[in-house]
Design a protein around this motif. Sequence first.
Motif, mmCIF file in Angstrom:
data_model
loop_
_atom_site.group_PDB
_atom_site.id
_atom_site.type_symbol
_atom_site.label_atom_id
_atom_site.label_comp_id
_atom_site.label_asym_id
_atom_site.label_seq_id
_atom_site.Cartn_x
_atom_site.Cartn_y
_atom_site.Cartn_z
ATOM 1 N N VAL A 1 6.664 12.223 -0.961
ATOM 2 C CA VAL A 1 7.439 11.167 -0.308
ATOM 3 C C VAL A 1 7.877 11.612 1.086
ATOM 4 C CG1 VAL A 1 9.502 9.713 -0.453
ATOM 5 C CG2 VAL A 1 8.163 10.172 -2.507
ATOM 6 N N VAL A 2 8.233 12.878 1.243
ATOM 7 C CA VAL A 2 8.590 13.379 2.575
ATOM 8 C C VAL A 2 7.383 13.304 3.506
ATOM 9 C CG1 VAL A 2 9.278 15.426 3.894
ATOM 10 C CG2 VAL A 2 10.545 14.782 1.845
ATOM 11 N N ASP A 3 6.199 13.604 2.994
ATOM 12 C CA ASP A 3 4.989 13.432 3.815
ATOM 13 C C ASP A 3 4.863 11.984 4.278
ATOM 14 O OD1 ASP A 3 4.270 16.104 3.470
ATOM 15 O OD2 ASP A 3 2.828 15.675 1.860
ATOM 16 N N ALA A 4 5.113 11.049 3.363
ATOM 17 C CA ALA A 4 5.040 9.628 3.710
ATOM 18 C C ALA A 4 6.114 9.265 4.731
ATOM 19 C CB ALA A 4 5.181 8.770 2.452
ATOM 20 N N ILE A 5 7.323 9.797 4.563
ATOM 21 C CA ILE A 5 8.406 9.523 5.509
ATOM 22 C C ILE A 5 8.057 10.067 6.883
ATOM 23 C CG2 ILE A 5 10.774 10.183 6.112
ATOM 24 C CD1 ILE A 5 11.460 9.878 3.120
ATOM 25 N N GLU A 6 7.533 11.277 6.931
ATOM 26 C CA GLU A 6 7.154 11.859 8.228
ATOM 27 C C GLU A 6 6.072 11.032 8.904
ATOM 28 O OE1 GLU A 6 6.295 15.940 7.284
ATOM 29 O OE2 GLU A 6 8.417 16.500 7.323
ATOM 30 N N GLY B 1 0.809 -1.214 0.000
ATOM 31 C CA GLY B 1 0.000 0.000 0.000
ATOM 32 C C GLY B 1 0.841 1.262 0.000
ATOM 33 N N ILE B 2 1.887 1.272 0.803
ATOM 34 C CA ILE B 2 2.780 2.438 0.852
ATOM 35 C C ILE B 2 3.443 2.634 -0.505
ATOM 36 C CG2 ILE B 2 4.925 3.325 1.856
ATOM 37 C CD1 ILE B 2 4.034 1.887 4.498
ATOM 38 N N GLU B 3 3.947 1.552 -1.076
ATOM 39 C CA GLU B 3 4.602 1.630 -2.383
ATOM 40 C C GLU B 3 3.632 2.127 -3.451
ATOM 41 O OE1 GLU B 3 7.492 -1.436 -4.327
ATOM 42 O OE2 GLU B 3 5.433 -1.968 -4.914
ATOM 43 N N ARG B 4 2.418 1.607 -3.448
ATOM 44 C CA ARG B 4 1.416 2.003 -4.446
ATOM 45 C C ARG B 4 1.073 3.492 -4.320
ATOM 46 N NH1 ARG B 4 -2.003 -1.406 -3.158
ATOM 47 N NH2 ARG B 4 -3.288 -0.116 -1.821
ATOM 48 N N TRP C 1 7.206 -3.729 13.615
ATOM 49 C CA TRP C 1 6.629 -2.608 12.864
ATOM 50 C C TRP C 1 7.551 -1.396 12.915
ATOM 51 C CZ3 TRP C 1 2.860 -2.592 9.378
ATOM 52 C CH2 TRP C 1 2.005 -3.689 9.340
ATOM 53 N N ARG C 2 8.136 -1.129 14.069
ATOM 54 C CA ARG C 2 9.080 -0.010 14.186
ATOM 55 C C ARG C 2 10.240 -0.211 13.219
ATOM 56 N NH1 ARG C 2 12.468 -0.437 19.316
ATOM 57 N NH2 ARG C 2 13.285 -2.091 18.015
ATOM 58 N N ASN C 3 10.806 -1.401 13.219
ATOM 59 C CA ASN C 3 11.946 -1.690 12.352
ATOM 60 C C ASN C 3 11.552 -1.666 10.875
ATOM 61 O OD1 ASN C 3 13.385 -1.971 14.706
ATOM 62 N ND2 ASN C 3 13.403 -4.198 14.656
ATOM 63 N N LEU C 4 10.335 -2.104 10.583
ATOM 64 C CA LEU C 4 9.859 -2.067 9.203
ATOM 65 C C LEU C 4 9.847 -0.640 8.677
ATOM 66 C CD1 LEU C 4 8.504 -3.365 6.688
ATOM 67 C CD2 LEU C 4 6.324 -2.859 7.815
ATOM 68 N N TYR C 5 9.261 0.271 9.440
ATOM 69 C CA TYR C 5 9.201 1.660 8.977
ATOM 70 C C TYR C 5 10.592 2.256 8.811
ATOM 71 C CZ TYR C 5 4.161 1.618 9.556
ATOM 72 O OH TYR C 5 2.818 1.328 9.420
ATOM 73 N N ALA C 6 11.507 1.948 9.708
ATOM 74 C CA ALA C 6 12.882 2.448 9.575
ATOM 75 C C ALA C 6 13.518 1.920 8.293
ATOM 76 C CB ALA C 6 13.706 2.043 10.793
ATOM 77 N N GLU C 7 13.301 0.646 8.001
ATOM 78 C CA GLU C 7 13.860 0.044 6.791
ATOM 79 C C GLU C 7 13.247 0.644 5.524
ATOM 80 O OE1 GLU C 7 16.279 -2.131 6.301
ATOM 81 O OE2 GLU C 7 16.716 -2.590 8.397
ATOM 82 N N LEU C 8 11.946 0.908 5.542
ATOM 83 C CA LEU C 8 11.300 1.501 4.364
ATOM 84 C C LEU C 8 11.843 2.895 4.085
ATOM 85 C CD1 LEU C 8 7.591 0.351 4.827
ATOM 86 C CD2 LEU C 8 9.339 -0.609 3.296
ATOM 87 N N ILE C 9 12.056 3.667 5.136
ATOM 88 C CA ILE C 9 12.628 5.002 4.962
ATOM 89 C C ILE C 9 14.020 4.894 4.344
ATOM 90 C CG2 ILE C 9 13.493 7.032 6.195
ATOM 91 C CD1 ILE C 9 11.098 6.564 8.183
ATOM 92 N N ALA C 10 14.818 3.962 4.844
ATOM 93 C CA ALA C 10 16.164 3.757 4.293
ATOM 94 C C ALA C 10 16.082 3.358 2.816
ATOM 95 C CB ALA C 10 16.906 2.699 5.104
#
Length: 127
Positions: free
Chosen positions: A55-60, A33-36, A89-98
């Motif tokens: 994308v910055v909105d999504a990162i924030e 969903g995030i990617e889409r 979930w915390r680690n997932l979001y950190a990885e997606l941002i990276a």
Amino acid sequence: MEHVSLGVPRGVLESLPEEEDAAEMDIHRAVDGIERRINDAIDEADDPGEAASYVVDAIEHMESRMERYDEFVPELRAWGQSPIYAMAWRNLYAELIAQLYQEEWLAEELDRERNYRLVDDGIRFDG
């Protein structure tokens, strides 16, 4: 502008209990969903700067979610419960941002947009 490609890091999935297929499916759905949504915004953007703004909105948003899940970890431990899902979930979001910062065309634009927002919000650095 190229589409971004996000994936679920193996380490996040390996941190989940083996019998937890529902959590794994939720994580995959969230990443898809995030990617889409990001790729839809890239398609609609007129230039890389506009795409980076979304994308910055999504990162924030992801950073906010990371902080929320991080706050759950000690609370869950205090109640004698496993914080493994909050940590995943915390680690997932950190990885997606990276992963977003690894996109060559996007990384510089993201830095530019984030710096613009810092200055636009009235934060000034004394030199």
